[in-house]
Design a protein around this motif. Structure first.
Motif, mmCIF file in Angstrom:
data_model
loop_
_atom_site.group_PDB
_atom_site.id
_atom_site.type_symbol
_atom_site.label_atom_id
_atom_site.label_comp_id
_atom_site.label_asym_id
_atom_site.label_seq_id
_atom_site.Cartn_x
_atom_site.Cartn_y
_atom_site.Cartn_z
ATOM 1 N N GLN A 25 -40.581 -20.572 5.043
ATOM 2 C CA GLN A 25 -41.582 -19.718 5.684
ATOM 3 C C GLN A 25 -42.790 -20.523 6.148
ATOM 4 O O GLN A 25 -43.373 -20.238 7.206
ATOM 5 N N ALA B 281 -34.511 -17.697 4.790
ATOM 6 C CA ALA B 281 -35.721 -17.057 5.315
ATOM 7 C C ALA B 281 -36.637 -16.538 4.216
ATOM 8 O O ALA B 281 -37.814 -16.260 4.460
ATOM 9 N N GLU B 282 -36.122 -16.405 3.019
ATOM 10 C CA GLU B 282 -36.925 -15.897 1.907
ATOM 11 C C GLU B 282 -37.581 -17.015 1.099
ATOM 12 O O GLU B 282 -38.401 -16.749 0.209
ATOM 13 N N GLU C 271 -40.128 -19.936 0.329
ATOM 14 C CA GLU C 271 -41.507 -20.187 0.737
ATOM 15 C C GLU C 271 -41.632 -21.449 1.593
ATOM 16 O O GLU C 271 -42.373 -21.464 2.582
#
Length: 401
Positions: free
Chosen positions: A292, A286-287, A289
């Motif tokens: 995301q 989830a971290e 890029e």
């Protein structure tokens, strides 16, 4: 346009959400919850439907006087989204296609006798219904290509001959609407007939195998060889079939969009829970890029779909047919659902492609969204024709006074 839900709709939405979370989602992981066609097990469905009725959440789209909850289209949009966060949701609330659209159109244009005989058993959940329009030779998005025909059998009845296919639910349905040609008039040539499965003169040729999970009763090919229908079971009037179809399909198409946004949300919920837990190369997924960007795009498209769906629902509540708004929502919601399920599978990896989560079920289901109730290309044609007729007014704002 104010999309704030009225108090009744919000209370029903919260009730639907709680039922989905507490009762339906936990059942999805149990193989015993399914029948052989990847639907919810019929016996389990009976139990859940009784619970839905007891909770006051049954038939949200129908008026209270016939046993529904009497929600406006905007309230339906919010509740349908919540219910289809579970793959079992819509049918448990008696809000699944094609019963959904059939009940609404009968309530709007049916006679008192037709409502009592044909509609009310569907409202009560005693029988399923089907809408028989699509044909092998082309009638589907273009009803004008209908080849099935009805001829006079007597002064007060008709005999129907022809073939239909991909008729959803036909294998289990007891009540049918069938579209047949009664003249060559381009606008007044089609008529809608109501019949019961026990009547002679028709049969199911096959249950058509499909790519995705099926509704109860599948998608069937059926033939008519002299099915006799009395004048009293004509919906609206002789030659009003095209008009009836237009009345039915607008709201019915939009309810698809309402449900699809909920399924897309659930797919992302499953993926988000995974990427918040899984680490790779020293970081949570989830971290990253790139991840995301994927979830951000999918969430954005779903939110756009929700907004255009709610806009169309609001216009229906104002008494507008909302044809261009429904077509816009149909295209965008179908694409958003496919993106959400595809994104979820990619983020879940091999687990997403397996049957360990319902996402692969959703992905196979999602592919039909760009086809059912009018292919996306047809709806783009509808939008283009509105733009040609309205010019700059196509983009006009609603004003007071």
């Amino acid at each position: 346009m104010d999309f704030t839900l009225d108090a009744k709709s919000e209370a029903k939405r919260q009730g639907v959400r709680a039922f989905v979370n507490d009762r339906l989602i936990p059942l999805e992981a149990d193989p015993k919850s399914y029948d052989h066609h990847e639907n919810i097990n019929p016996e389990l469905l009976k139990t859940l439907r009784a619970e839905v009725k007891a909770a006051g959440l049954w038939c949200l789209q129908m008026p209270e006087e016939v046993g529904g909850q009497g929600l406006p289209f905007t309230g339906m949009a919010a509740c349908y989204e919540e219910m289809n966060r579970s793959i079992f949701g819509p049918v448990c609330f008696n809000s699944a296609a094609p019963d959904d659209g059939n009940m609404m159109v009968l309530n709007k244009v049916g006679t008192a006798a037709q409502k009592e005989w044909w509609m009310m058993p569907v409202v009560r959940g005693e029988v399923q219904s089907s809408f028989a329009m699509t044909e092998p030779d082309g009638a589907g998005s273009d009803p004008g290509m209908t080849k099935t025909y009805a001829e006079r059998a007597s002064n007060n009845s008709w005999r129907i001959h022809g073939r239909k296919w991909f008729i959803t639910g036909a294998g289990e349905s007891k009540h049918f609407i069938v579209m047949a040609r009664t003249s060559d008039d381009p606008r007044k040539g089609l008529t809608a007939f109501l019949f019961h499965a026990d009547q002679p003169g028709w049969k199911i040729e096959r249950r058509i195998p499909i790519m995705g999970p099926e509704e109860h009763g599948g998608h069937c090919e059926i033939t008519f060889d002299g099915l006799e229908v009395a004048d009293e079971n004509i919906l609206m009037g002789v030659g009003d079939g095209l008009k009836m179809t237009q009345i039915r399909l607008g709201p019915a198409r939009l309810t698809h969009c309402m449900r699809w946004t909920g399924m897309g949300r659930r797919a992302l919920e499953i993926a988000m829970a995974r990427i918040e837990q899984r680490h790779a190369f020293g970081q949570k997924l989830a971290e990253k890029e790139s991840v995301q960007m994927m979830v951000g795009e999918a969430a954005m498209q779903l939110d756009i779909a929700r907004l255009v769906t709610m806009r169309a629902a609001w216009k229906l509540d104002q008494g507008d047919f909302a044809r261009k708004e429904v077509s816009t929502a149909k295209i965008i919601a179908a694409d958003a659902l496919h993106r959400a399920t595809d994104t979820a599978i990619q983020l879940l990896g091999a687990r997403g492609y397996s049957k360990d989560t319902p996402v692969e079920w959703m992905y196979r289901y999602a592919r039909q969204a760009r086809l059912v109730d009018g292919a996306s290309e047809v709806h783009r044609m509808v939008i283009a024709n509105f733009l040609r007729r309205e010019g700059s007014e196509y983009f006009g704002w609603r004003t007071h006074g």
